[in-house]
Design a protein around this motif. Structure first.
Motif: not given
Length: 380
Positions: A65-73, A82-93, A191-197
């Motif tokens: 349920g955590e929002v996706s942060d453009p700075s690290r996801h 099955a789990v709704d969560r952000p996709l970190p850069f390293h996991e995407a690669v 799911w994209i955060t409106p508040v920058p990290h």
């Protein structure tokens, strides 16, 4: 300004400059013992890289349920499973590499109408060469736009058309495979955060700043000045690294210096592409988002949309002048996902915090692995 905010500002400036110094080399020479680099420089850079990665790791793995942060996801899609969560850069690669390694391809050996390899219907997407060539430009742009250390920005409204046409291009790659299109534009995903990290979220920030200073100083000290680099004819080091190292040294000495420098000073990343300049009668100038979008529209209007053979079709032979590009279904879908990430990061009003060092592997994959393979199709 509070003491914590001042501390976060100092940390972010040094983090940005240090990450930029490593990224500016463009290739991870410091990880290779057989490189032309002196051992002292390699070791110092490895130590600095570890400190930057530890800062990212301290934020922990993203939870449900955590929002996706453009700075690290990635922000165009969520983590698989099955789990709704952000996709970190390293996991995407890792996900892309696994899918590409398991790609069954699309060529089948057949004897009729004559012995040859044939493209299997539904197993590939055929893209007009001009369209494919234009789309490969996203790999350079993403490499620079999602560069570790890049400061946070808010994109202007001029990006709207470029974001839209890139997403349409992604859907056009999916359509021949029978996937549901059009898909929702990824830049508007809830799911994209409106508040920058910000790094104020890090625990023990004062201790981390001191650790970063201790690692950044020897790493920057091993880099010659621009003048020394030119005099030595050392081709193992990029001039942009020398400039970045000089800025790191200035910051460490308590003097003002830019933490980040664009490739060209005329570029405003909120309004322009961040790779290269165009030239007209008035001289070199950056490419606006509107100009880039118009170029895409013109190119797409000149040829057919991507398609897949309705029956077995003989493979293409580029040396015989056949210009279309055939991509396996797997590779077409990975390309579509990267087009969607490009679209999401160019969505008007998109806000991003300082890009974390964990984006380094994303950039290497986008430009030097998958991007290089896609550019090979058009000899670029």
């Amino acid at each position: 300004m509070s003491e914590q905010t001042a501390l976060a500002d100092a940390y972010e400036r040094l983090y940005s400059a240090s990450a930029r110094m490593l990224w500016a080399q463009e290739y991870p020479a410091w990880r290779q013992e057989d490189s032309q680099w002196p051992a002292a420089r390699r070791e110092a850079w490895q130590a600095l890289e570890q400190v930057l990665l530890e800062a990212d790791a301290s934020l922990g793995a993203p939870g449900q349920g955590e929002v996706s942060d453009p700075s690290r996801h990635l922000i165009s899609r969520r983590a698989p499973g099955a789990v709704d969560r952000p996709l970190p850069f390293h996991e995407a690669v890792q996900d892309w590499r696994q899918r590409l390694a398991a790609d069954p391809g699309f060529l089948v050996e057949r004897m009729t109408p004559s012995p040859d390899f044939y493209m299997e219907p539904g197993a590939c997407v055929v893209v007009p060469r001009a369209r494919h060539f234009l789309m490969t430009g996203i790999f350079h742009e993403l490499f620079f736009r999602v560069a570790p250390g890049r400061p946070g920005i808010s994109l202007g409204p001029e990006a709207a058309e470029l974001s839209a046409v890139a997403h349409e291009a992604a859907d056009a790659l999916r359509a021949p495979l029978g996937l549901t299109v059009p898909t929702p534009i990824p830049g508007a995903a809830p799911w994209i955060t409106p508040v920058p990290h910000r790094f104020t979220d890090l625990p023990g920030l004062e201790t981390r700043l001191e650790a970063l200073r201790r690692a950044a100083w020897p790493a920057a000290e091993t880099v010659p000045t621009v003048e020394e680099k030119k005099a030595s004819a050392d081709f193992s080091l990029r001039i942009s690294v020398c400039k970045a190292a000089a800025d790191v040294r200035e910051l460490l000495a308590g003097r003002p210096a830019p933490a980040w420098r664009e490739q060209y000073e005329q570029i405003d990343p909120a309004r322009h592409g961040v790779v290269g300049l165009d030239a007209d009668a008035s001289g070199p100038r950056p490419t606006s988002f509107a100009e880039e979008a118009a170029a895409w529209r013109r190119a797409f209007a000149k040829g057919p949309s991507p398609w897949t053979p309705e029956e077995y079709q003989r493979q293409f032979y580029p040396d015989r002048g056949e210009k279309d590009v055939a991509l396996s279904a797997t590779r077409a879908l990975v390309f579509a996902e990267l087009l969607d990430e490009f679209a999401a990061r160019h969505y008007p009003g998109r806000q991003s915090g300082l890009i974390h060092y964990s984006a380094y592997e994303f950039g290497q994959f986008v430009r030097e692995e998958f991007g290089r393979e896609m550019r090979d199709h058009v000899g670029f």
